[in-house]
Design a protein around this motif. Structure first.
Motif, PDB file in Angstrom:
ATOM      1  N   PHE A  99       0.953  -1.296  -0.048  1.00 48.61           N
ATOM      2  CA  PHE A  99       0.019  -0.141   0.110  1.00 48.61           C
ATOM      3  C   PHE A  99       1.015   1.147   0.021  1.00 48.61           C
ATOM      4  CE2 PHE A  99      -1.980   3.465   2.061  1.00 48.61           C
ATOM      5  CZ  PHE A  99      -3.331   3.335   1.737  1.00 48.61           C
ATOM      6  N   ILE A 111      -5.011   7.218   9.904  1.00 48.78           N
ATOM      7  CA  ILE A 111      -5.076   5.813   9.320  1.00 48.78           C
ATOM      8  C   ILE A 111      -4.300   4.721   9.095  1.00 48.78           C
ATOM      9  CG2 ILE A 111      -6.798   7.359   7.745  1.00 48.78           C
ATOM     10  CD1 ILE A 111      -5.029   7.028   5.634  1.00 48.78           C
ATOM     11  N   THR A 112      -3.167   5.193   9.764  1.00 45.42           N
ATOM     12  CA  THR A 112      -2.085   4.312   9.637  1.00 45.42           C
ATOM     13  C   THR A 112      -2.484   2.932  10.469  1.00 45.42           C
ATOM     14  OG1 THR A 112      -0.327   5.883   9.671  1.00 45.42           O
ATOM     15  CG2 THR A 112       0.192   3.692  10.427  1.00 45.42           C
ATOM     16  N   LEU A 115      -5.235   0.727   8.430  1.00 39.37           N
ATOM     17  CA  LEU A 115      -4.806   0.646   7.034  1.00 39.37           C
ATOM     18  C   LEU A 115      -4.032  -0.615   7.320  1.00 39.37           C
ATOM     19  CD1 LEU A 115      -3.994   3.856   5.073  1.00 39.37           C
ATOM     20  CD2 LEU A 115      -5.741   1.966   4.395  1.00 39.37           C
TER      21      LEU A 115
END
Length: 129
Positions: A99, A111-112, A115
């Motif tokens: 990603f 969002i780490t 994700l």
């Protein structure tokens, strides 16, 4: 931001896996169990997970038998998700998901973790194919 999933070894040919990832409807098979939406439209699919906005991924690039890259349809969240496929033997291959996203630091911080979990789940589900 780069997130690399675990490398998964499968008893499948490189060509078989390339064809699997080239058909976007197959991504439903490796999505997390808690997916609440999955819709295919041509060379793209829309998916929704609890707590995250719906995301449309579009087939962006294919390098026969070694790579399939999907990208976000929206420029608001520019990222790609690549499946890199490496042949080990005629009927054994490795797949790794990568990603890559270009987010501001605040967005990246938020969002780490989700994700990382998403990419890890996709990788684990590839191992079940």
């Amino acid at each position: 931001m780069n997130i690399e999933g675990n490398t998964i070894r499968l008893e499948k040919s490189q060509e078989h896996l390339f064809n699997f990832f080239s058909d976007v409807k197959n991504f439903e098979q490796i999505m997390p169990e808690n997916i609440n939406k999955f819709e295919v439209d041509g060379d793209s699919f829309l998916f929704g997970l609890p707590g995250l906005p719906e995301i449309r991924l579009v087939l962006k690039e294919k390098t026969p038998f070694s790579n399939v890259t999907l990208g976000a349809a929206s420029s608001k969240l520019p990222f790609t998700l690549s499946a890199n496929i490496k042949e080990i033997t005629e009927n054994k291959s490795e797949v790794s998901l990568i990603f890559e996203g270009d987010f501001n630091p605040m967005m990246a911080m938020m969002i780490t973790k989700p994700l990382n979990k998403f990419v890890t789940t996709l990788s684990e589900n590839i191992g079940k194919l």
